[in-house]
Scaffold this motif. Structure first.
Motif, PDB file in Angstrom:
ATOM      1  N   MET A   1       0.838  -1.200   0.000  1.00  0.00           N
ATOM      2  CA  MET A   1       0.000   0.000   0.000  1.00  0.00           C
ATOM      3  C   MET A   1       0.880   1.259   0.000  1.00  0.00           C
ATOM      4  SD  MET A   1      -3.282  -0.625  -0.019  1.00  0.00           S
ATOM      5  CE  MET A   1      -4.410  -1.964   0.293  1.00  0.00           C
ATOM      6  N   GLU A   2       0.382   2.297  -0.613  1.00  0.00           N
ATOM      7  CA  GLU A   2       1.107   3.548  -0.683  1.00  0.00           C
ATOM      8  C   GLU A   2       0.714   4.442   0.492  1.00  0.00           C
ATOM      9  OE1 GLU A   2       0.575   5.285  -4.519  1.00  0.00           O
ATOM     10  OE2 GLU A   2       0.907   3.410  -5.570  1.00  0.00           O
ATOM     11  N   GLN A   3       1.152   5.703   0.429  1.00  0.00           N
ATOM     12  CA  GLN A   3       0.830   6.666   1.475  1.00  0.00           C
ATOM     13  C   GLN A   3      -0.663   6.981   1.484  1.00  0.00           C
ATOM     14  OE1 GLN A   3       3.002   7.932   3.858  1.00  0.00           O
ATOM     15  NE2 GLN A   3       4.223   6.269   2.996  1.00  0.00           N
ATOM     16  N   PRO A   4      -1.179   7.469   2.616  1.00  0.00           N
ATOM     17  CA  PRO A   4      -2.613   7.798   2.673  1.00  0.00           C
ATOM     18  C   PRO A   4      -3.001   8.818   1.608  1.00  0.00           C
ATOM     19  CG  PRO A   4      -1.658   7.789   4.863  1.00  0.00           C
ATOM     20  CD  PRO A   4      -0.512   7.666   3.907  1.00  0.00           C
ATOM     21  N   ILE A   5      -4.130   8.569   0.955  1.00  0.00           N
ATOM     22  CA  ILE A   5      -4.677   9.548   0.015  1.00  0.00           C
ATOM     23  C   ILE A   5      -5.619  10.488   0.764  1.00  0.00           C
ATOM     24  CG2 ILE A   5      -6.601   8.059  -0.700  1.00  0.00           C
ATOM     25  CD1 ILE A   5      -6.244   9.160  -3.546  1.00  0.00           C
ATOM     26  N   ILE A   6      -6.244   9.969   1.833  1.00  0.00           N
ATOM     27  CA  ILE A   6      -7.120  10.762   2.690  1.00  0.00           C
ATOM     28  C   ILE A   6      -6.696  10.571   4.140  1.00  0.00           C
ATOM     29  CG2 ILE A   6      -9.459  10.898   3.680  1.00  0.00           C
ATOM     30  CD1 ILE A   6      -9.559  12.203   1.089  1.00  0.00           C
ATOM     31  N   GLN A   7      -6.519  11.683   4.866  1.00  0.00           N
ATOM     32  CA  GLN A   7      -6.248  11.647   6.297  1.00  0.00           C
ATOM     33  C   GLN A   7      -7.260  12.554   7.001  1.00  0.00           C
ATOM     34  OE1 GLN A   7      -1.853  12.554   5.516  1.00  0.00           O
ATOM     35  NE2 GLN A   7      -1.774  11.393   7.436  1.00  0.00           N
TER      36      GLN A   7
END
Length: 249
Positions: A1-7
């Protein structure tokens, strides 16, 4: 998985005149390429949260980052990069399927041969080419759901919001919709999804967040949530154990 797209951090919402808040401090993150299932009983806050994430409703407090940037100053870019499939059919009933898709495609800046090519591609994918020139009000419920979805993905959004995408449809249409959503996710589309079909969610979602009374009360992969809940055999058992069996009419 990549970095968060939504935080999301400590998100709260109280509507004017309401006695109770709709959201009571929601914090969560959705990773890029993930299918995140937001599950909860009626009135739990799911629709309010999705409306805020789509930029339709303003939060009372808290922060939302989209690709590490606050959405409050980035709404125009956000709306170009997201697709929204509402629970209510958002189509013009007296227009044909093709006319509806031409309208929504133009709203996203798709025109001419490119637009017609995309429309034909998705009509073929959802087995609707034979009904392209039929008015929407002549469609079955499952056909409307499929066109509703196509209207939201023609511009190839990076992030897709799905609010009960298979409610009220037959098994064949549900299977077609879910198969296409799985393919879109495999191609890298991030999906935030709500549903009352818990078996569907269990099979579809990478991560589940269970919301009740405006609060996230549990989160994790479906398997982990099942393992952590005594006596649970599936996600429905987890859901009932956490939100109880009291009716939410």
């Amino acid at each position: 998985m990549e970095q968060p797209i939504i935080q999301i951090n400590d998100l709260k919402k109280t509507y004017a005149g309401a006695l109770e808040p709709s959201l009571r401090g929601i914090s969560l993150q959705v990773k890029s390429g993930e299918v995140y299932g937001l599950l909860g009983p009626n009135g739990a806050g799911k629709t309010t949260l999705l409306s805020i994430l789509c930029g339709v409703v303003a939060p009372s407090s808290g922060t939302i980052l989209y690709r590490n940037h606050p959405i409050s100053g980035n709404i125009r870019q956000l709306k170009q990069e997201i697709g929204v499939v509402p629970q209510d059919i958002a189509l013009y009933p007296t227009l044909t399927a093709r006319e509806n898709l031409e309208f929504y495609g133009a709203m996203y800046g798709i025109h001419g041969a490119d637009l017609q090519s995309k429309i034909q591609f998705w009509l073929d994918q959802f087995e609707l080419s034979h009904a392209a020139n039929r008015r929407i009000d002549k469609f079955s419920g499952g056909m409307k759901r499929r066109i509703n979805l196509i209207a939201s993905i023609m511009h190839n959004p990076q992030l897709l919001f799905l609010d009960e995408p298979t409610v009220g449809v037959d098994v064949q249409s549900r299977t077609k919709i879910m198969d296409q959503l799985v393919e879109l996710n495999k191609r890298g589309m991030t999906i935030i999804y709500t549903s009352h079909h818990l078996a569907e969610a269990e099979n579809f979602c990478d991560t589940i967040g269970i919301i009740d009374a405006g609060t996230i009360i549990a989160s994790g992969s479906p398997n982990v949530l099942i393992e952590q809940t005594p006596g649970a055999r599936d996600l429905e058992d987890v859901f009932l154990a956490l939100t109880n069996r009291k009716l939410r009419d």
